[in-house]
Structure formats: structure tokens, C-alpha cells
Design a protein around this motif. Sequence first.
Motif, short mmCIF file in Angstrom:
data_model
loop_
_atom_site.label_atom_id
_atom_site.label_comp_id
_atom_site.label_asym_id
_atom_site.label_seq_id
_atom_site.Cartn_x
_atom_site.Cartn_y
_atom_site.Cartn_z
N ASP A 40 6.77 1.53 8.50
CA ASP A 40 7.03 0.11 8.27
C ASP A 40 7.44 -0.08 6.82
OD1 ASP A 40 7.21 -2.58 8.26
OD2 ASP A 40 5.17 -2.97 8.99
N SER A 41 8.72 -0.28 6.59
CA SER A 41 9.23 -0.43 5.22
C SER A 41 9.04 -1.84 4.67
CB SER A 41 10.72 -0.07 5.17
OG SER A 41 11.45 -0.92 6.05
N THR A 42 8.58 -2.78 5.51
CA THR A 42 8.40 -4.16 5.02
C THR A 42 7.10 -4.32 4.24
OG1 THR A 42 7.30 -4.79 7.10
CG2 THR A 42 9.70 -5.04 6.98
N ILE A 43 6.17 -3.41 4.43
CA ILE A 43 4.88 -3.50 3.72
C ILE A 43 5.09 -3.02 2.29
CG2 ILE A 43 2.49 -2.71 3.66
CD1 ILE A 43 2.62 -2.28 6.66
N PRO A 44 4.70 -3.79 1.29
CA PRO A 44 4.85 -3.35 -0.10
C PRO A 44 4.07 -2.07 -0.36
CG PRO A 44 4.34 -5.69 0.02
CD PRO A 44 4.14 -5.15 1.38
N ILE A 45 4.61 -1.25 -1.27
CA ILE A 45 3.97 0.02 -1.61
C ILE A 45 2.53 -0.17 -2.10
CG2 ILE A 45 4.02 1.89 -3.31
CD1 ILE A 45 5.77 2.46 -1.03
N PRO A 46 2.24 -1.13 -3.00
CA PRO A 46 0.84 -1.30 -3.43
C PRO A 46 -0.12 -1.58 -2.28
CG PRO A 46 2.30 -2.47 -4.91
CD PRO A 46 3.14 -2.02 -3.76
N ASP A 47 0.35 -2.36 -1.28
CA ASP A 47 -0.52 -2.62 -0.13
C ASP A 47 -0.79 -1.36 0.67
OD1 ASP A 47 -0.63 -5.22 -0.90
OD2 ASP A 47 0.87 -5.94 0.54
N LYS A 48 0.22 -0.52 0.83
CA LYS A 48 0.02 0.74 1.54
C LYS A 48 -0.98 1.63 0.80
CE LYS A 48 4.54 1.13 3.84
NZ LYS A 48 5.75 1.97 4.02
N ILE A 49 -0.80 1.71 -0.50
CA ILE A 49 -1.71 2.56 -1.29
C ILE A 49 -3.13 2.01 -1.24
CG2 ILE A 49 -2.20 3.40 -3.62
CD1 ILE A 49 0.79 3.45 -4.13
N HIS A 50 -3.25 0.69 -1.30
CA HIS A 50 -4.59 0.09 -1.26
C HIS A 50 -5.26 0.35 0.08
CE1 HIS A 50 -7.54 -3.27 -1.04
NE2 HIS A 50 -7.71 -2.95 -2.31
N GLN A 51 -4.54 0.20 1.17
CA GLN A 51 -5.10 0.47 2.49
C GLN A 51 -5.47 1.95 2.63
OE1 GLN A 51 -5.91 -1.77 4.68
NE2 GLN A 51 -6.68 -0.27 6.16
N LEU A 52 -4.61 2.81 2.08
CA LEU A 52 -4.90 4.25 2.11
C LEU A 52 -6.18 4.57 1.34
CD1 LEU A 52 -3.75 6.97 3.06
CD2 LEU A 52 -2.56 7.12 0.85
N TRP A 53 -6.40 3.90 0.23
CA TRP A 53 -7.60 4.14 -0.58
C TRP A 53 -8.86 3.69 0.16
CZ3 TRP A 53 -10.43 6.47 -3.82
CH2 TRP A 53 -11.54 5.87 -4.40
#
Length: 1334
Positions: free
Chosen positions: A29-42
Amino acid sequence: MVGDSDEGVSDGHWRRLTLIRAVRSLDEDSTIPIPDKIHQLWLLLSATKKTRLHGVEESILRWLFHQMSGDADRAEHVRRYPLTWTILSHVFPKIPPQALGRSLSYLRFVSVLQRVIADITTASHGDNDTPQTRKRKRDDGIPSDIDDLRTPQGCMKSATALFAALNCLFTQGGQHTESSALERRIGAEHIKSLFSSSSQETKDIAAKLLLTCDRSLSVLEAGICQDQESWIRTITTLWSFRLHSNYDSCSILTRLRGITGVAPVQAGDDTVKALWIRQLGQLIGAYFIRPARRMFSTDKTVEAVREALEASKRNIGGSAIVIWEVAARTPKDSSDPKSKAEHSSWTQTVFETLLDAVKHMISLDRNIIVAQLLDIAMRTNAVPNTEILRRVCREHVLSTHGIDWDLISKIVACDADVFLMDDALMKDLFSRLDPGNSGLLLRENIVSKAILPLQDAFAKARNLSGFIQKWHNCLCKRAKDSLDQSTWFDPRIREQLASILESSLTGTQLLRVLESINSSDADIGALLIIFDGISAGIAGEEFVNHADSQMFSVVCNDRGYKKLPSPVVSLRWRIAGRMAAWETSDEVDRLWVELKSPLKRILKKGALTEPATFEAFSCCHKLWLANHPGGGYESRLAKLTSLFLERLVSATKAQPDFSTLRPYVDYVFRYLPKLTELSKREDDGLRNLIVDLFLFVERQFSIESDLKLSTPLRSLLHNYDFEDDESLLDALISHPLNDLDGAEAQPGWTQPRSLSLLMVLLEFPREAWTKARRKRVMSSLKKWRSEIASRASKDEQFAVAVLRLMIQGMAFDDLIYISSAMATQNRLIHALVEKLIDLTLRQMVTGVEGPSQTYLRDASKYVKDLKLEGENHQIAHLLLVKALLSALHSSSPNNPYRSVVTVDEISQKLGHLVQENLTRLASKGKPVEEVAETESRLLEISAALSGAACLAEDRREILIELPEQIILQLEDISTSCVSRGVELGWKLRGFLLRNHPDRYDMESLLTQLDQASRAIDENLVYDLVDSFIRTRDRAAKDQLLGELVGSNKLTKGPIGPLLAVRRLVEHQGYGASLPDGGSQYVPDLGTVHERLASLLSEAESLRHFKQLADIIVILLDKHANLMTQFNIDATIGSVVKTCSQTGPNIQGPRVAGDIYDKLYRIVAVVLKRHRLRLGGHFPILIAGLRALLSTLLMDPHSSSANTASLDRRPPWLESRLQPRHAERFARLVTLVCEPSAASVARSRSSELESAIDVAKRVAGQDMFIVLQLYIKLQLEVSVPRGIRKALEPGVYSILDITPQGCRRVLNESLGANGRAIFRQMFADYTKFGKWNGI
């Protein structure tokens, strides 16, 4: 339990699967901002437990590095985002080092690291027209917007996360030093190779990381903090990974662009600040100064230092200081005889290089830097030679722009020969020591920074006469009418001359210098100034004989004094007074004949504000004292003194300003009472004058807030000569007593000055208070008692003064009146009244005479007639009855008071009073909070509880029964007081537990103990526990101990449970054998000890640690028969763990010393009480002694300590231990090597050899290991002389019992330097420590 385990496994498996799915779908999903992806991953990663499998972590690693690669804003965003590096900190430890090293190499980790460092060292401060619509920030405070991350604050947050990730990575790379698997060691080398493959890249990374450290000082508002503690250590580790070469050792400073200025850290936590400075010094010392030192040994140049300074022009001053600090401390090779000369050449060359580097700075800043360099040189014993210092003096001190006096003082302190051996430089300096029209501050600065050090230097060079001659020459150049404005007139010069004169000059040298300056045309003003210092410093007969004739001719010659200022003329009379003290009676008469005319003139007409008038008065007194008693001119001098005193008394009436007359009053009160023993007429005149001055000062005296008497009055009233003169004493004390009595209708007690009168009376010596004077005070107090009580109720200071004045001489009726009138005012007055009553009654009970019997009879009658009804004066009744019962309990059983009073009757009456008061206070219907906040109510409750405690001390303890409603109300009051930190709440709880034990079970006690803060008084908790267990059986006490020990509340939080454990262990007498058939459970104190020993290293506060240690000592000492071998081993193990890096993390100024003292006590009690259990277990004891010795010698602030030794440091060791702790360790060693007979005695022994000899032989096989560690530690750290001296008895004890074979093993286990230390140690032992049978 199985179900719970399965549920935990399934939950962990589910979280792992969720993480795997999230990682696989990161790019979907390229619509999700990178910081949000990293935060969810953390969030998913932090909730997942570590497993053997690490594929998902490697996937995360690859994805993150893929996102960080490239020059686009998206890649920069990921690189700057702090959570990216936080995830990597979490991922690095979960991947095996070998796989991690391969992955990072493939992902070009170093290249990405260079990019992110370039990002965080490039900050933008933003523009005012920044758009307002921005993405939200996370709740955790981590900025996610790219613009926020580019600000200086955002860069620092990114840097903090980056350093944490690098620290985790380097930890993986440093694990090869441990005894681990081969592939783990290979993996560690893989990680290190990332930075050693390209030396240039590693140098650039280290330089930029240090630049980040530098910028953090100005960006972070709160300064450096605990999160940054490991930054410098991380950079040091990175630098050590680089590819070494012969040409890059000195390149670190040349690549830092002046980063050495980071060393003087500006702000932040002091602990982290000190750590940064120490680590920077270690970094510069290891990778810059020491290589430069080796290069200097080869080619005798310091080109590397010069290049580093050239690259550090941005902060050349800070760089110079840091380089010199490290270079001057470079260690010398003790085995090389040429090392000292080579080290001196090294320091001289470096210092000259630094001087050349700073010479182009602004003169003021340059001189500050040079002064700091000289300070470091003196601290490190690396003082530059005389020629270099002369160069500093000529170029930087004696310049045309003015003189830097601070730098002058540093140069003189380093080497005074700079001036003493250079006449031209000395002449130039002395010509500038007395600038014309200089201000007071400048003159004081010149004296303290230049003249006094030079004077001391002349004295040490045995040329004090040369200084005196130069002093005289400088004074002669000054105009006579302005001599008092000269720098050389400063009294500190004369005072220092007096202190060193006789030790620096012989009598002949003094005579020569006096003859050289006292010529026929000499300047009298200059002579007076010098003679003042000389006359104050001579006492020997030879010195006096040589100086007397020279001074007599100057003092008695009346020429030239008219042009001199008064401060200089005053020295004439001061010198004459000293001469009168050392001359014979004939010489004193001759002195008086010569001086009487000018002396009479100045005492009659001289202004009282002039210093000459005061010194003339002092001279007159000393001449009188020299003629007393029976001198030829005594009466004339006494008359002259009295005439001046009459003038002084007249001035007090005409001039109310006390500051002008203060010197005269001080002098009169201090010295003249000794001369009131003359004939009656003269004596009365002098005495009356002293009394008149006393009245003047007493009227000037007024009480403000400190309740302190003025100094002149104290000097008179504490004068021993005054105490011996009853006539003078009576004349002085009668005036304030008369003022206190006042007129018939207006008492002095209530006048505005009454408090001042009371304070004056209280300063009179105890001997002055005769029985008649005490009766006079008491009769006056009784006469005006209502007025006094009214004033005391409004003025606390007045009430305290009245109580202090009435401490003795009172009847029992007076006690009743005082307690009724003053006991309810406030806490301070209440305490004073209570103490007054207690002391008075105890004094009466101990007496057997008629007055005591009458006193006690009145007291007994008071108790019998006491009515319990009503609220009037209840607290007063409680104080009196309680104090009477307490005094009777403390007296001898054979005291005849029993014929006068009945103890049982007083006890019963006190019990009823306590019950009545508590019932009345609790049933008034007022809110609990109001009662707990009202001081008068708290005082009443406190008085009642004090009476209950007095009853509890009686063998026939009287229980105080209270209704249920009252008990509930008192419980609420106690809870409110405890919540407010009022100790009365705990006393109230103890009272309820003692008198109503059936209401409270174990749970209620445990709840109350949990409310005890760390600052609570131990006795309050002890009283609470004693009250609870007083009526409990053995089983209840054992159950309570088990509950407390089994809880997890003994290392942190409230201190109450731990204090309760100590009280139970102290007083319950565990270990006694039970009768046959007894079914009571006896707690296993061995298990209790084991539990407490395991908790010792987990204590989170100093008080918890000290209490745990004390309980362990009590168990080992008082219950030694219940301790097993496991307990002894566990005790030593707890000591070792406490001294390790996993020890208690307790911080504080005196924590280190207190913890070490407790560890000493634990090991000492093991050696004294359990020595036999150490047989066959000596390696465990040796481990404990080694841990204590390593902790003792460790210096946490040493700049030479390596990183590994700092990592081994216990967290509580913030400061170096002192020689007294070394004495304790030496005592432990002597306990091992020289055991007492009691500690090694066995119940049965058939051996022919004594038990002491057997114990010594066994200890000798192992104790040399401790000595081996001591020698090796001396090579690693600098051991202060005091600690070495304190350890000598222990060292000699080890050598006494170590057989020759073990000594050989010890010698072979040491290196060359260690063997040299051991050789010297053994030689000292043979010379001083070995017993030779003499």
C-alpha cells in the motif's frame, strides 16, 4: 498453570505471525506514509518476543536500508526518522553477529551511515512562511514531519536514536572477547571489518559524530543528559575499529575542526558532564597524545600537535587546554632511567608549541588561557622551565597594555626564580606594583596576586631582608601625604611579614636591614609601616634587643609626623604599645617620659574618628598595664585613661552613632576590666565608666530576628576578669534588673525593650545568678504574671526568653502556672515547657533534703486534688503528671520519696487523664482534616500519647480502654497525619495497637507498614511492631516474619516492611530449642538469610541497602548456629555481586563509602563467627576479597582508566574510596591471616599443632592471589599514598603466612613491571613488616 503456559505460547506465536504478515505487506500500500508504516512496524516488533529464528528481523533490516538508500526526500525522511534507528537497535541483537555482519556489508551500511550523519549535521532553522497545514506528531513525542526533523532539535533526536543503534551494533562486535562459540567470534570480526576496510570513511564518520556532540551542547536546552552518556564511548569504539597505520595516529584532531573545545562541557547533568570530559580525555590521550609522544621520542618534534592546533583555530584556546591537560599527564616509564628527562623535554616542547599557537589571540583571552595552562602544569607537576616562564612574563605580562596580575601569581607559584634571578625583570615589576591614583580593588588585587607571593618567595629563598629593602625603597618614592593610599601600605603585607620574620631572618640579619633603612634622612612614614610589621613578628630576646633601639629613635622623635596621614601616624602608637610590652620597667618609664606630651595632646584633642586617636588610647592602656602594679607612673596613666574614658562617655551622650565609638567600646570591654583592682577611689571611677559604657551599648542593642546579643556586650559579659569582680558584676546586672521591675504601675516585662533586657540578662555567667537575684526575678514575675502571660501568648521569642530565665528557682506552684500559661502556644514553647518541668522534677526527686520533700508533697497534693472534668489546662495537667511519674521511675528504688508520694495513684491518675483527653479531642465533632492541621490539637494529642508511653514503661502497664466511636475517630486522625508526613500519626497507631490489640490483625499491620516512607524515623516503626507482637504468640510472630520476607517489598518503596523484619530478627530470640512435643513452627532463619542475601544487590536506595546489610550481620552474628555452609557461600557471593557492574544502582554523595563499610561488616562477621566453615571454600572468600580490593582501588574519574575498567565499575561507585576504607580492607586481610583463637577453635581437637597455625597454613596457600591482584591493579590505576599506607598491614600479613613456593608462583605470574613492584614490596616487608624475634 499448563493452560496459562499454552495461552502465553499461542499469544506469542500470534504476535509473531502478525509481524511476519506486516513485513511482507510493507510495500503493498503506497498510500500509507512511510512514518506511519515504521511506527506500526515498531509497535508489532516491540511486542514480539525473541526466538531462535531471525528471518523477519533480517527482512526488516533489508526493507529499512532499501528505503534509506538514494538522494530523494523520501529516503532522507526515513534516514532522519528517529524510530528507524530505534527499530534497528531492537533488530541488531536478535540477528547472530555473523549473519548481521554479512547483511550490513551487503546493504552498504557504512555508506548509509555516512548519509545519515551528513543529514543530521545539516540542520535548517525554518522560515516564517512555513505552511500551517502539517502532519500530526506522534503521541510519543517523536517528530514525523520532514521539516521538523530538519530543525536542530529534530537532528538531535535523530542523533540520539542513531547513537543508540551504533552502541547496540558495537556491543555485538565486541563480544568476541568472551568465551563464546567460534562463529560468534567470527561474526564479531565481520562487524568490525565494516569500519576497518576503509580507514578514510571511518575517520570522517568519527569526526562528524564528534561534531554532532559539539552541536548538541548548544541545541539541547537542558544540556547533555543520561541518554547521551555513551556517545563519546561509542565514537571511541568506532575509532578503534579503523585500519591502523603509522601515519594516521595523530589524524583525529586534525580532522575534528577544533572539536577539542567540546571538553569544557557547558551544561547538563554533572555526572554525564564529568563522564564526557573523562572519555574525551581518554580518546585524545590514546589516539593522539600517546602516538605524538612516541613520534617525539624518535624525531624530537611535535609536528602532530602543531597540525592539530592549526586545524583547531575555531577554538584554539579550548584545544590548547585539552591538549595540555592530556599531554602533561602522559605516564612515564618507571623502568627507564632516562624517562624523567625525556618526559620533561616533551612537556617543555609541547608547552612552547601551545604558547606559539595562542600568541595571536586577544591579550585578555590569551592570558586567561595561559593562566589555565600554568594551573594544569602545577597540578600535574609539569612546570615549564625558568626561561619559558620568563618569555611568558615578557610577552604576556609586562606588556604596554597593562599587567595581568593573575598571570603574575601563577608564574610566581610555578617558579619564583623568574624574578628572583633576573634583576631587570624584578626592577620592572617592582616599578609597577604601586600605580598612582589606583582604586582600592586594584590595590587589593596587586597585593594578593603579586606582593604577597613575592614576599613568600623571598623568604623561601632566604632573602627576606632583600624584600624589606625593596619595600622601603618603594615607600620612599611615594609622597608623604598619600602614603596610606599606597599599595605597600596594605596591612596584609605587614601581617605576613610578622608571621615569617623569625623563621626567615636571624637576629644579625634583622639588625643589618634595620640599620640600612634607618638612616639620618630616612622617611619616617616608610619606617613606621615597616616597623609595624617587624614589631608584630618578634618575640625572641635577641630580636627584641636589636629592634628596640632602632624603633625607639623613630617613635620618640617627634619630627615629621605633622605631614603624615592619620592611618600612618597611628602606627607610631601601635609600635610604642608593643615596645611597652617587651621592655623593662626602666625602659618603659623612659618611653613614657618621651611620649607623654604628644600622647596627652592626642587623647585630649584628637578626633575620635581618627585611627591615631584609637591607637594612642591603646598605647596608653598598655603603658598603664606595664606599670601595674606599683609602677612609678601608674597613677598618672590611670588618670589619663580615666580622663579619656570620661570624654568617651560624654561622646556617647552627644553622639548616638554607635559605629564611630564601636572600636573603643570593644577595646574597653575586652581589656580594661582587668585593671579595676586598683585603689578604691580609682577603682570606683574606672568601674563607673565601664558601667556607663555598658548602659550606652545596652540601650543601643535591639532584638531583631536572630536573638543574638551584640558582640561588644558578649565580650564584656564573657570576660573572665569581669566574672572575678563581684562589685563590677553587681553594678552591671542591677541596671537591667531594675529596668525589668519597672514602676509600680508599669512593669518592665511588657515594655518594648523587655526582650532586649531578657537577652542581656541571659548572657550573664551562671555564677552571677545568686539565690537572692533568682528570688528577685521570680518575685517580679509573680507580681506581673498576668501581663507576662498576655505578652508571651503573642510573642514566641519573649516566651522562650522568659522560660530560659526561669529554668531554676521555682516552686511547684510556679510550674503549674508556667504550664497553664504557656504550654499550649506552639510546638517550640511546648517543648521548652516540657523540658523545664522534666528537669526541675528530676532534680527534686534525686534530692533527699527538706526542700525536695516539701516540693514532692506539694506535687502529690496537686495530683490528688486534680479534677478530670472540664477542658481548662488539660495539656498542662498532662505535662505535670507525666513528668512527675517519669521522674519517679528514673530515680533509685531506695529513694525516700515513697513516704511522700504514691506511684500507683499517680499512674492511675495519668491513665485517666490520657483517656479523658483523647476522648474529648476525638468527640468534638470537628472534621478530621481540621484536627490534623491544627497545631494546638496536635500538641494535645502528642501530650496524651506521651503520657501513655510513660505508662507503658511501668511494669504494671495500664491499658487505656476507649469506646469504639473514639477509636474510629483516632484512626482517621492517624491516617490523615501519616498522609501529611506528621510523625504523630505513627505514634497514634502504636498507641491503638498497644491498647486495643484485638482490633488489628496481620493484614492491617502490613498495610500500615507499606505507608512508611524512606525518611521515617526507625523508632516509630519499631514501636509499631513492638505494640503488635506484645501480646501475640510465637506462631503469629513467625507468620508475620514469613509474610514480610516472602513479599517483594524489601528492596524498594516503603522502608516499613524491612524495618519490621529487622525488629523481629533482633528481639524474637529465634533459634531457641522448643520443649518436646512442641508443635509451634520455628522459621528457618537460614532461609531468611538466604533470601535477604540475594536481595542485597537489588536494593534501590541507600537506606534499603544499609538495613538489609545490618539484618544479614545480625543473622550471622546472633544466630550463627542456624547458619549453614550454603548461607556463608551465599553471603560472600552477595558481596561479589554488589561489587560488580550488576550491583545496586544507587547514586549519592556518600553512597560509595557507606556501601563499602557495610560490605566490610558483612565479611568481617563471617571471618569472626564462621571461620571454620571457610575450610575447603577459600576460593569463594578469595573472590570476595578480590572484588572488595578492585572496588577499593578503582577510580571512576581517572583519565587513565580504560573503557573496560569503567564498565566493570559498580553503579554505586561514583567517587573514589578513602584511606579509611583501605584500613577496613586491611583489617579483613589480617582477620584471615591472623585469626583469633576463638574464631578457629573446634569443640574437639586431638591435633598437636595449634588451630591458629593450621588456619594460617591453609590461608597461606591462597591469600597470595589477593596480593597478585593488588600488584596488577597498581599497574592499571594510580593508587594514592594514603591508601597504600593503609594497606601495608594487610600486605605484610599475607607475606607472613605465604610459603616460599607460593611466593615463587606469585613472582612468575607477574610481568617485568609487576615483579619490580613485588621486589620493592618484599624489601619493605623485610625491613619494616617482618618480625625478627627482637
